[in-house]
Write a protein that holds these residues in place. Structure first.
Motif, mmCIF file in Angstrom:
data_model
loop_
_atom_site.group_PDB
_atom_site.id
_atom_site.type_symbol
_atom_site.label_atom_id
_atom_site.label_comp_id
_atom_site.label_asym_id
_atom_site.label_seq_id
_atom_site.Cartn_x
_atom_site.Cartn_y
_atom_site.Cartn_z
ATOM 1 N N MET A 154 0.858 -1.323 -0.145
ATOM 2 C CA MET A 154 -0.025 0.056 -0.085
ATOM 3 C C MET A 154 1.103 1.206 -0.006
ATOM 4 S SD MET A 154 -3.503 -1.453 2.073
ATOM 5 C CE MET A 154 -3.498 -0.031 3.215
ATOM 6 N N LEU A 155 0.493 2.222 0.690
ATOM 7 C CA LEU A 155 1.147 3.410 0.686
ATOM 8 C C LEU A 155 2.649 3.349 1.149
ATOM 9 C CD1 LEU A 155 1.369 6.536 0.203
ATOM 10 C CD2 LEU A 155 0.494 6.695 2.563
ATOM 11 N N ARG A 156 2.982 2.599 2.264
ATOM 12 C CA ARG A 156 4.322 2.338 2.545
ATOM 13 C C ARG A 156 5.438 1.799 1.495
ATOM 14 N NH1 ARG A 156 8.432 -0.776 3.896
ATOM 15 N NH2 ARG A 156 9.361 -0.608 5.985
ATOM 16 N N ASP A 157 4.608 0.720 0.747
ATOM 17 C CA ASP A 157 5.582 0.181 -0.286
ATOM 18 C C ASP A 157 5.816 1.243 -1.375
ATOM 19 O OD1 ASP A 157 5.388 -2.298 1.032
ATOM 20 O OD2 ASP A 157 3.524 -2.852 -0.153
ATOM 21 N N LEU A 158 4.641 2.086 -1.870
ATOM 22 C CA LEU A 158 5.122 3.271 -2.666
ATOM 23 C C LEU A 158 5.907 4.126 -2.298
ATOM 24 C CD1 LEU A 158 3.496 3.886 -5.553
ATOM 25 C CD2 LEU A 158 2.317 5.622 -4.031
ATOM 26 N N ILE A 159 5.943 4.564 -0.961
ATOM 27 C CA ILE A 159 7.086 5.566 -0.691
ATOM 28 C C ILE A 159 8.277 4.623 -0.491
ATOM 29 C CG2 ILE A 159 8.058 6.544 1.289
ATOM 30 C CD1 ILE A 159 5.344 7.945 0.310
ATOM 31 N N GLN A 160 8.473 3.492 -0.094
ATOM 32 C CA GLN A 160 9.658 2.471 0.056
ATOM 33 C C GLN A 160 10.336 2.444 -1.370
ATOM 34 O OE1 GLN A 160 11.135 0.813 2.755
ATOM 35 N NE2 GLN A 160 12.699 0.896 1.412
ATOM 36 N N ASP A 161 9.247 2.475 -2.458
ATOM 37 C CA ASP A 161 9.915 2.291 -3.708
ATOM 38 C C ASP A 161 10.539 3.726 -4.308
ATOM 39 O OD1 ASP A 161 9.445 -0.205 -3.738
ATOM 40 O OD2 ASP A 161 7.725 -0.365 -4.676
ATOM 41 N N GLY A 162 10.352 4.615 -3.415
ATOM 42 C CA GLY A 162 10.824 6.186 -4.083
ATOM 43 C C GLY A 162 9.878 7.104 -4.568
ATOM 44 N N PHE A 163 8.456 6.684 -4.360
ATOM 45 C CA PHE A 163 7.380 7.718 -4.883
ATOM 46 C C PHE A 163 7.777 9.088 -4.380
ATOM 47 C CE2 PHE A 163 3.525 9.747 -4.142
ATOM 48 C CZ PHE A 163 2.734 9.782 -5.561
ATOM 49 N N GLY A 164 7.567 10.103 -5.372
ATOM 50 C CA GLY A 164 7.661 11.364 -4.916
ATOM 51 C C GLY A 164 9.021 11.909 -5.093
ATOM 52 N N GLU A 165 10.096 11.092 -5.173
ATOM 53 C CA GLU A 165 11.650 11.572 -5.258
ATOM 54 C C GLU A 165 11.762 12.267 -6.558
ATOM 55 O OE1 GLU A 165 13.807 11.554 -2.788
ATOM 56 O OE2 GLU A 165 12.180 10.756 -1.779
ATOM 57 N N LYS A 166 11.352 11.676 -7.701
ATOM 58 C CA LYS A 166 11.431 12.136 -9.048
ATOM 59 C C LYS A 166 11.035 13.651 -9.181
ATOM 60 C CE LYS A 166 9.242 10.768 -12.477
ATOM 61 N NZ LYS A 166 8.421 9.870 -13.572
ATOM 62 N N GLU A 167 9.644 13.793 -8.427
ATOM 63 C CA GLU A 167 9.015 14.928 -8.511
ATOM 64 C C GLU A 167 9.581 16.056 -7.547
ATOM 65 O OE1 GLU A 167 7.700 11.796 -8.044
ATOM 66 O OE2 GLU A 167 6.419 11.322 -9.576
ATOM 67 N N ASP A 168 10.180 15.636 -6.607
ATOM 68 C CA ASP A 168 10.867 16.441 -5.613
ATOM 69 C C ASP A 168 9.667 16.759 -4.799
ATOM 70 O OD1 ASP A 168 12.681 17.477 -4.417
ATOM 71 O OD2 ASP A 168 12.783 19.330 -5.436
ATOM 72 N N PHE A 169 8.876 15.824 -4.472
ATOM 73 C CA PHE A 169 7.687 16.296 -3.415
ATOM 74 C C PHE A 169 8.154 16.273 -2.071
ATOM 75 C CE2 PHE A 169 4.260 13.770 -5.970
ATOM 76 C CZ PHE A 169 4.051 14.838 -6.811
ATOM 77 N N ASN A 170 7.444 17.221 -1.431
ATOM 78 C CA ASN A 170 7.959 17.577 0.115
ATOM 79 C C ASN A 170 7.141 16.261 0.950
ATOM 80 O OD1 ASN A 170 5.312 18.306 1.022
ATOM 81 N ND2 ASN A 170 5.738 20.465 0.397
ATOM 82 N N CYS A 171 7.521 16.252 1.998
ATOM 83 C CA CYS A 171 6.801 15.109 3.016
ATOM 84 C C CYS A 171 5.416 15.002 2.895
ATOM 85 C CB CYS A 171 7.330 15.184 4.435
ATOM 86 S SG CYS A 171 7.117 16.766 5.118
ATOM 87 N N ALA A 172 4.534 16.243 2.919
ATOM 88 C CA ALA A 172 3.311 16.240 2.885
ATOM 89 C C ALA A 172 2.593 15.803 1.353
ATOM 90 C CB ALA A 172 2.608 17.572 3.242
ATOM 91 N N GLU A 173 3.330 16.087 0.510
ATOM 92 C CA GLU A 173 3.017 15.801 -0.976
ATOM 93 C C GLU A 173 3.072 14.240 -1.110
ATOM 94 O OE1 GLU A 173 3.723 19.822 -3.484
ATOM 95 O OE2 GLU A 173 5.748 18.597 -2.674
ATOM 96 N N LYS A 174 4.263 13.923 -0.683
ATOM 97 C CA LYS A 174 4.399 12.326 -0.731
ATOM 98 C C LYS A 174 3.254 11.477 -0.217
ATOM 99 C CE LYS A 174 9.533 12.421 -1.194
ATOM 100 N NZ LYS A 174 10.687 12.101 -0.489
ATOM 101 N N ILE A 175 2.936 11.943 1.164
ATOM 102 C CA ILE A 175 1.995 11.211 1.633
ATOM 103 C C ILE A 175 0.306 11.476 0.983
ATOM 104 C CG2 ILE A 175 0.303 10.987 3.850
ATOM 105 C CD1 ILE A 175 3.131 9.752 4.106
ATOM 106 N N ILE A 187 19.428 10.508 2.638
ATOM 107 C CA ILE A 187 18.171 10.440 2.316
ATOM 108 C C ILE A 187 17.182 11.364 3.134
ATOM 109 C CG2 ILE A 187 18.417 7.720 1.872
ATOM 110 C CD1 ILE A 187 17.296 7.229 4.714
ATOM 111 N N GLY A 188 17.310 12.359 3.548
ATOM 112 C CA GLY A 188 16.506 13.450 4.034
ATOM 113 C C GLY A 188 15.623 12.890 5.022
#
Length: 131
Positions: free
Chosen positions: A1-22, A112-113
């Motif tokens: 689910m969301l954890r897996d998406l984040i674990q796979d680097g979701f939002g990094e390419k887009e340079d999303f901040n923490c709130a946007e990633k969630i 990794i910020g």
């Protein structure tokens, strides 16, 4: 689910901040069907609302929980209050604080910020969204 998406680097390419990633990630993971305009609402919550206050990953998590569990006005139902409290309690138990300043000092890593912080918020949110 969301954890897996984040674990796979979701939002990094887009340079999303923490709130946007969630919020953007939750929109995909939980099929929230939020519009692009609604997703932009998370932008100002990154970096603890840009003043290192409450963690942006948590404030975006509240947006997700509100979308899922609130019908009508929030004060008409205690469900959101209870689930928000659980979200914050579980996060504090794991990370010691909800404050961006403290979290950055204790959990942010040079390479990794705030990845570990966002990942933990996503993990807890996954549990709460299933219930």
């Amino acid at each position: 689910m969301l954890r897996d998406l984040i674990q796979d680097g979701f939002g990094e390419k887009e340079d999303f901040n923490c709130a946007e990633k969630i919020l953007y990630g939750a929109n995909i993971s939980y099929n929230l069907n939020l519009s692009p305009e609604a997703l932009k609402l998370s932008t100002g919550f990154g970096g603890g609302m840009a003043i290192e206050s409450v963690c942006g990953a948590l404030t975006a998590g509240i947006m997700v929980l509100s979308h899922r569990y609130v019908e009508g006005a929030g004060h008409q139902n205690n469900k959101i209050k209870e689930i928000n409290q659980r979200f914050f309690r579980e996060f504090i138990a794991e990370m010691d604080s909800i404050k961006c300043t403290h979290l950055k000092l204790t959990h942010r890593k040079e390479d990794i910020g705030c990845f570990d912080i966002v990942l933990k918020a996503a993990e807890i949110l996954d549990k709460l969204m299933v219930k």
